[in-house]
Design a protein around this motif. Structure first.
Motif, PDB file in Angstrom:
ATOM      1  N   ASN A  51      -7.473 -45.982  -6.211  1.00  0.00           N
ATOM      2  CA  ASN A  51      -8.022 -47.216  -5.646  1.00  0.00           C
ATOM      3  C   ASN A  51      -7.309 -47.601  -4.359  1.00  0.00           C
ATOM      4  O   ASN A  51      -7.943 -47.947  -3.356  1.00  0.00           O
ATOM      5  CB  ASN A  51      -7.907 -48.357  -6.667  1.00  0.00           C
ATOM      6  CG  ASN A  51      -8.903 -48.214  -7.801  1.00  0.00           C
ATOM      7  OD1 ASN A  51      -9.939 -47.585  -7.645  1.00  0.00           O
ATOM      8  ND2 ASN A  51      -8.589 -48.788  -8.943  1.00  0.00           N
ATOM      9  N   GLN A  86     -15.876 -43.771  -6.579  1.00  0.00           N
ATOM     10  CA  GLN A  86     -15.292 -44.251  -5.330  1.00  0.00           C
ATOM     11  C   GLN A  86     -16.260 -44.066  -4.172  1.00  0.00           C
ATOM     12  O   GLN A  86     -16.342 -44.910  -3.269  1.00  0.00           O
ATOM     13  CB  GLN A  86     -13.973 -43.525  -5.046  1.00  0.00           C
ATOM     14  CG  GLN A  86     -12.841 -43.875  -5.984  1.00  0.00           C
ATOM     15  CD  GLN A  86     -12.321 -45.278  -5.795  1.00  0.00           C
ATOM     16  OE1 GLN A  86     -12.511 -45.894  -4.758  1.00  0.00           O
ATOM     17  NE2 GLN A  86     -11.642 -45.800  -6.810  1.00  0.00           N
ATOM     18  N   GLN A 141     -14.446 -39.911 -11.319  1.00  0.00           N
ATOM     19  CA  GLN A 141     -13.942 -41.114 -10.660  1.00  0.00           C
ATOM     20  C   GLN A 141     -14.166 -41.047  -9.142  1.00  0.00           C
ATOM     21  O   GLN A 141     -14.428 -42.068  -8.500  1.00  0.00           O
ATOM     22  CB  GLN A 141     -12.459 -41.285 -10.958  1.00  0.00           C
ATOM     23  CG  GLN A 141     -12.151 -41.572 -12.412  1.00  0.00           C
ATOM     24  CD  GLN A 141     -12.774 -42.868 -12.887  1.00  0.00           C
ATOM     25  OE1 GLN A 141     -12.562 -43.926 -12.301  1.00  0.00           O
ATOM     26  NE2 GLN A 141     -13.561 -42.777 -13.951  1.00  0.00           N
ATOM     27  N   ALA A 172      -5.971 -43.957 -11.538  1.00  0.00           N
ATOM     28  CA  ALA A 172      -6.862 -44.993 -11.021  1.00  0.00           C
ATOM     29  C   ALA A 172      -6.132 -45.905 -10.051  1.00  0.00           C
ATOM     30  O   ALA A 172      -6.661 -46.261  -8.985  1.00  0.00           O
ATOM     31  CB  ALA A 172      -7.458 -45.797 -12.169  1.00  0.00           C
TER      32      ALA A 172
END
Length: 524
Positions: A378, A416, A412, A374
């Motif tokens: 990010n 995003q 994930q 993560a």
């Protein structure tokens, strides 16, 4: 991010009023579905980028990189043609070390496109590389897999095909990738043929080519011409390829040979210094950025010597190492700062940018894997990355492709993608009609606006369990890894190959058979 407890209580009451068991059953049915959702197009970012360097800092690193290029130089090993090209361009060639007059590399790079399209065999899957676009591609390179039975073992060609199929089915993966794992059950000198064919046959998304030898790059181009047609390949980019610098400050004959093949054929290369800071670059962020920029400038400029206008990306793979053990570490602050700074440098050069992914040193899909991935992902998005390699499936510092990790990561990636859409300020996004309808003291669950938007209002995870403890317990107390495992199995069971013209498939298979017959097996 924080919930209003009173609103949550009201929402829970409303759910029970409609029949909790029915809602839970519907959610279970949705989670147990065999197939993925609708395919997403590549991301067009609508959120601001995060920048860590001001003008003074950028100018300082650029000046230092120019000094490295001019005074220290970059080695181009075992490639007489490369050295001849550099000498002809005005560089100072001393043995295999090339010293670059200030500004030479930047001038050469001006012919490279800042934005280009990589075409897929399905035109709807073609992607933009550069500008405000972000493209997610799977893990690349691991020799091992962690399979669906919990085993860590060497990868096979079946595993390779499975990961291609999962990437094809994943809505938030825009690209088929390259060496999604290394199939060690196929001879080294022949496996590239099966790997490239798998991307072409089992997916209709864009793909990467082989770079482990110049002749394997030639095979990739030849296969692409069978798939797309000679003329289309000559005029368009259909392959993107990873060219790693042998940091610090070396390009070897293997990478140079592959880069020349692809550049001459107008296919894209990603010039990527492979950095473990403290071992292959200085321990500082500024020092690492200086070396990264120098290596990219030299490698990208070289592609333009081979063929002006050939697509090339500014790549960086930057990690730190444990100063106690020497092992690579991921999700830590320093590589994040390198990614942000490198993105700024790439944009100043006018080149598309590659970095990041879902990186971790964890051995299994545990909390360490989640946190580190993560953190990396990010910063990858906020750095303005155009091409994201290792976006799904990476474990154990890149030694392992994990099935469960792949499924967790693509969940994930979907988040995003939703985040990158930014804030909707349309009339619907403003939701003034909802605010007027509900008024003070009520809730929005039953209002017209909510009913019209509830299916798409929030990202729905295919992996996370947000039910009550009682529901979770009744459904088997499954962990995230178990749910990911089940989802991967269902996807693979329901996979259907995209259609491919039988004549093209026959041509590809015939080419592969002839190439394999032309050489004995080699496993080293």
């Amino acid at each position: 991010m924080e919930d209003n407890l009173a609103a949550e209580k009201d929402a829970g009451t409303a759910r029970r009023g409609r029949g909790e068991r029915g809602g839970a059953a519907a959610r279970r049915a949705a989670r147990s579905g065999g197939g993925p959702g609708q395919q997403m197009t590549y991301i067009r970012r609508k959120v601001p980028l995060y920048e860590v360097l001001n003008e003074e800092g950028l100018a300082l690193i650029e000046a230092n990189a120019d000094t490295v290029l001019e005074e220290i130089g970059i080695e181009f090993r075992d490639d007489a043609e490369a050295l001849k090209l550099w000498k002809g361009a005005g560089a100072d060639v001393q043995g295999e070390r090339v010293h670059f007059p200030k500004g030479l590399c930047r001038e050469l790079i001006k012919t490279a496109p800042s934005v280009f399209t990589q075409h897929a065999r399905n035109p709807e899957r073609s992607v933009q590389i550069g500008g405000d676009a972000t493209v997610f591609a799977p893990v690349y390179g691991p020799p091992f897999v962690r399979d669906l039975d919990g085993n860590r073992r060497y990868a096979t060609i079946e595993d390779f095909r499975n990961f291609v199929k999962l990437a094809y089915m994943a809505p938030s993966i825009h690209h088929s990738g390259g060496t999604v794992c290394e199939p060690v059950d196929v001879p080294v000198n022949k496996r590239h043929l099966d790997m490239v064919f798998a991307h072409m046959r089992y997916s209709d998304k864009p793909f990467m080519g082989s770079v482990t030898a110049p002749e394997r790059a030639e095979d990739t181009v030849a296969m692409a011409k069978i798939l797309f047609g000679d003329k289309f390949v000559e005029e368009n980019t259909v392959i993107i390829n990873l060219i790693n610098a042998n940091s610090p400050m070396v390009f070897d004959e293997t990478m140079l040979g592959a880069a020349k093949v692809y550049a001459r054929n107008n296919q894209a290369t990603i010039i990527t210094p492979f950095i473990l800071a403290g071992a292959m670059s200085p321990v500082t962020v500024a020092g690492t950025l200086t070396q990264v920029l120098a290596e990219v400038l030299a490698g990208a400029a070289f592609t333009q010597l081979v063929r002006p206008g050939a697509p090339v990306l500014f790549g960086t793979f930057a990690s730190s190492i444990s100063m106690q053990s020497g092992a690579p570490t991921f999700g830590t602050p320093e590589p994040t700062l390198v990614s942000y700074g490198a993105g700024q440098l790439a944009r100043r050069l006018g080149l598309p940018f590659r970095t990041g992914g879902s990186l971790t040193a964890a051995k299994i899909s545990d909390a360490q894997a989640a946190y580190e991935s993560a953190n990396t992902l990010n910063s990858t998005m906020l750095a303005g990355t155009n091409f994201v390699l290792h976006a799904a499936g990476w474990l154990e510092g890149g030694l392992v492709s994990g099935y469960e990790k792949f499924m967790m990561d693509i969940d994930q990636l979907g988040m995003q993608q939703k985040f990158a859409e930014g804030v909707d300020l349309s009339e619907n996004g403003q939701a003034m009609d909802a605010i007027r309808e509900v008024g003070p003291g009520s809730h929005y669950l039953g209002c017209t606006h909510t009913q019209a938007n509830f299916q798409t209002a929030f990202y729905r995870s295919s992996i996370a369990d947000n039910n009550s403890f009682e529901q979770w317990s009744a459904e088997g107390e499954k962990t995230t890894e178990q749910r990911a495992n089940e989802l991967a199995r269902r996807w693979l069971e329901s996979y259907e190959a995209p259609p491919l013209d039988p004549g093209i498939e026959e041509g590809l298979r015939d080419f592969i058979a002839r190439r394999k017959e032309s050489m004995p097996d080699a496993f080293t």
